[in-house]
Design a protein around this motif. Sequence first.
Motif, mmCIF file in Angstrom:
data_model
loop_
_atom_site.group_PDB
_atom_site.id
_atom_site.type_symbol
_atom_site.label_atom_id
_atom_site.label_comp_id
_atom_site.label_asym_id
_atom_site.label_seq_id
_atom_site.Cartn_x
_atom_site.Cartn_y
_atom_site.Cartn_z
ATOM 1 N N MET A 1 0.836 -1.210 0.000
ATOM 2 C CA MET A 1 0.000 0.000 0.000
ATOM 3 C C MET A 1 0.864 1.250 0.000
ATOM 4 S SD MET A 1 -3.032 -0.472 2.694
ATOM 5 C CE MET A 1 -3.835 -2.017 2.915
ATOM 6 N N ILE A 2 1.900 1.243 0.823
ATOM 7 C CA ILE A 2 2.812 2.388 0.918
ATOM 8 C C ILE A 2 3.549 2.577 -0.405
ATOM 9 C CG2 ILE A 2 4.924 3.237 2.025
ATOM 10 C CD1 ILE A 2 3.854 1.916 4.647
ATOM 11 N N SER A 3 3.948 1.482 -1.031
ATOM 12 C CA SER A 3 4.640 1.572 -2.323
ATOM 13 C C SER A 3 3.729 2.180 -3.384
ATOM 14 C CB SER A 3 5.089 0.184 -2.782
ATOM 15 O OG SER A 3 6.056 -0.336 -1.914
ATOM 16 N N ALA A 4 2.457 1.816 -3.348
ATOM 17 C CA ALA A 4 1.506 2.313 -4.336
ATOM 18 C C ALA A 4 1.115 3.768 -4.075
ATOM 19 C CB ALA A 4 0.261 1.437 -4.349
ATOM 20 N N ARG A 5 1.009 4.123 -2.795
ATOM 21 C CA ARG A 5 0.547 5.469 -2.409
ATOM 22 C C ARG A 5 1.313 5.920 -1.178
ATOM 23 N NH1 ARG A 5 -5.334 5.331 -0.952
ATOM 24 N NH2 ARG A 5 -4.830 6.773 0.699
ATOM 25 N N ASN A 6 2.420 6.631 -1.375
ATOM 26 C CA ASN A 6 3.292 6.958 -0.251
ATOM 27 C C ASN A 6 2.728 7.984 0.731
ATOM 28 O OD1 ASN A 6 3.629 9.290 -1.762
ATOM 29 N ND2 ASN A 6 5.860 9.197 -1.765
ATOM 30 N N ARG A 7 1.620 8.620 0.406
ATOM 31 C CA ARG A 7 1.006 9.580 1.332
ATOM 32 C C ARG A 7 -0.201 8.984 2.062
ATOM 33 N NH1 ARG A 7 3.337 14.529 1.006
ATOM 34 N NH2 ARG A 7 4.512 14.967 -0.869
ATOM 35 N N ILE A 8 -0.337 7.667 2.035
ATOM 36 C CA ILE A 8 -1.449 6.999 2.708
ATOM 37 C C ILE A 8 -1.337 7.195 4.224
ATOM 38 C CG2 ILE A 8 -0.280 4.747 2.888
ATOM 39 C CD1 ILE A 8 -3.067 3.500 2.181
ATOM 40 N N THR A 9 -2.469 7.358 4.876
ATOM 41 C CA THR A 9 -2.473 7.559 6.331
ATOM 42 C C THR A 9 -2.683 6.223 7.047
ATOM 43 O OG1 THR A 9 -4.860 7.908 6.474
ATOM 44 C CG2 THR A 9 -3.491 9.853 6.018
ATOM 45 N N THR A 10 -2.359 6.208 8.339
ATOM 46 C CA THR A 10 -2.576 4.994 9.119
ATOM 47 C C THR A 10 -4.063 4.665 9.200
ATOM 48 O OG1 THR A 10 -2.497 6.279 11.171
ATOM 49 C CG2 THR A 10 -0.466 5.195 10.496
ATOM 50 N N ARG A 11 -4.909 5.685 9.249
ATOM 51 C CA ARG A 11 -6.362 5.447 9.274
ATOM 52 C C ARG A 11 -6.833 4.781 7.984
ATOM 53 N NH1 ARG A 11 -9.352 10.719 11.911
ATOM 54 N NH2 ARG A 11 -8.706 10.308 14.049
ATOM 55 N N GLU A 12 -6.312 5.251 6.855
ATOM 56 C CA GLU A 12 -6.687 4.665 5.566
ATOM 57 C C GLU A 12 -6.222 3.207 5.474
ATOM 58 O OE1 GLU A 12 -6.661 8.685 2.781
ATOM 59 O OE2 GLU A 12 -4.792 7.578 3.064
ATOM 60 N N MET A 13 -5.013 2.942 5.960
ATOM 61 C CA MET A 13 -4.508 1.562 5.964
ATOM 62 C C MET A 13 -5.382 0.683 6.846
ATOM 63 S SD MET A 13 -0.376 1.607 5.887
ATOM 64 C CE MET A 13 0.120 3.204 6.482
ATOM 65 N N ALA A 14 -5.737 1.194 8.019
ATOM 66 C CA ALA A 14 -6.579 0.440 8.950
ATOM 67 C C ALA A 14 -7.921 0.094 8.316
ATOM 68 C CB ALA A 14 -6.775 1.231 10.241
ATOM 69 N N ALA A 15 -8.519 1.067 7.632
ATOM 70 C CA ALA A 15 -9.820 0.841 6.991
ATOM 71 C C ALA A 15 -9.715 -0.205 5.878
ATOM 72 C CB ALA A 15 -10.360 2.153 6.435
ATOM 73 N N GLU A 16 -8.670 -0.110 5.052
ATOM 74 C CA GLU A 16 -8.499 -1.057 3.944
ATOM 75 C C GLU A 16 -8.202 -2.469 4.438
ATOM 76 O OE1 GLU A 16 -6.135 0.036 0.517
ATOM 77 O OE2 GLU A 16 -6.538 2.150 0.897
ATOM 78 N N LEU A 17 -7.427 -2.564 5.528
ATOM 79 C CA LEU A 17 -7.049 -3.876 6.061
ATOM 80 C C LEU A 17 -8.061 -4.426 7.062
ATOM 81 C CD1 LEU A 17 -3.268 -3.136 6.620
ATOM 82 C CD2 LEU A 17 -4.233 -4.654 4.893
ATOM 83 N N LYS A 18 -9.030 -3.567 7.447
ATOM 84 C CA LYS A 18 -10.039 -3.933 8.444
ATOM 85 C C LYS A 18 -9.411 -4.337 9.779
ATOM 86 C CE LYS A 18 -13.534 -5.277 5.085
ATOM 87 N NZ LYS A 18 -12.915 -5.036 3.813
ATOM 88 N N ILE A 19 -8.433 -3.509 10.209
ATOM 89 C CA ILE A 19 -7.812 -3.669 11.529
ATOM 90 C C ILE A 19 -7.813 -2.309 12.212
ATOM 91 C CG2 ILE A 19 -6.384 -5.656 10.858
ATOM 92 C CD1 ILE A 19 -3.995 -3.766 10.607
ATOM 93 N N SER A 20 -7.462 -2.267 13.483
ATOM 94 C CA SER A 20 -7.475 -1.006 14.222
ATOM 95 C C SER A 20 -6.272 -0.134 13.854
ATOM 96 C CB SER A 20 -7.455 -1.278 15.724
ATOM 97 O OG SER A 20 -6.202 -1.825 16.098
ATOM 98 N N SER A 21 -6.406 1.159 14.095
ATOM 99 C CA SER A 21 -5.295 2.088 13.866
ATOM 100 C C SER A 21 -4.108 1.734 14.753
ATOM 101 C CB SER A 21 -5.741 3.527 14.148
ATOM 102 O OG SER A 21 -6.698 3.933 13.207
ATOM 103 N N THR A 22 -4.397 1.263 15.954
ATOM 104 C CA THR A 22 -3.343 0.858 16.883
ATOM 105 C C THR A 22 -2.539 -0.308 16.305
ATOM 106 O OG1 THR A 22 -4.767 1.531 18.716
ATOM 107 C CG2 THR A 22 -2.864 0.170 19.264
ATOM 108 N N ALA A 23 -3.231 -1.256 15.690
ATOM 109 C CA ALA A 23 -2.553 -2.396 15.069
ATOM 110 C C ALA A 23 -1.666 -1.929 13.918
ATOM 111 C CB ALA A 23 -3.561 -3.425 14.590
ATOM 112 N N VAL A 24 -2.167 -0.974 13.125
ATOM 113 C CA VAL A 24 -1.376 -0.429 12.022
ATOM 114 C C VAL A 24 -0.117 0.233 12.563
ATOM 115 C CG1 VAL A 24 -1.311 1.339 10.204
ATOM 116 C CG2 VAL A 24 -3.312 -0.129 10.440
ATOM 117 N N GLU A 25 -0.262 1.018 13.627
ATOM 118 C CA GLU A 25 0.886 1.696 14.231
ATOM 119 C C GLU A 25 1.917 0.691 14.734
ATOM 120 O OE1 GLU A 25 -0.822 4.400 17.068
ATOM 121 O OE2 GLU A 25 -1.837 5.516 15.480
#
Length: 64
Positions: free
Chosen positions: A11-35
């Motif tokens: 995801m980061i490689s495809a879109r380097n300005r992605i936020t942790t919230r956006e990653m969490a939503a796409e992966l269906k995990i918590s923001s804490t888990a992403v962090e």
Amino acid sequence: LGETSAKMLSMISARNRITTREMAAELKISSTAVEKHIKNLKQKGVVKRMGPDKGGYWKVLKKA
């Protein structure tokens, strides 16, 4: 790397300005888990945050 970390890296490689919230939503995990995964990727020297929290971007240092 685990499956989730690998997905985050692509995801980061495809879109380097992605936020942790956006990653969490796409992966269906918590923001804490992403962090937690981001912290692990940083420690392994795979990714680095460039610039400020707002307005910055992710840089992939090496493919894991």
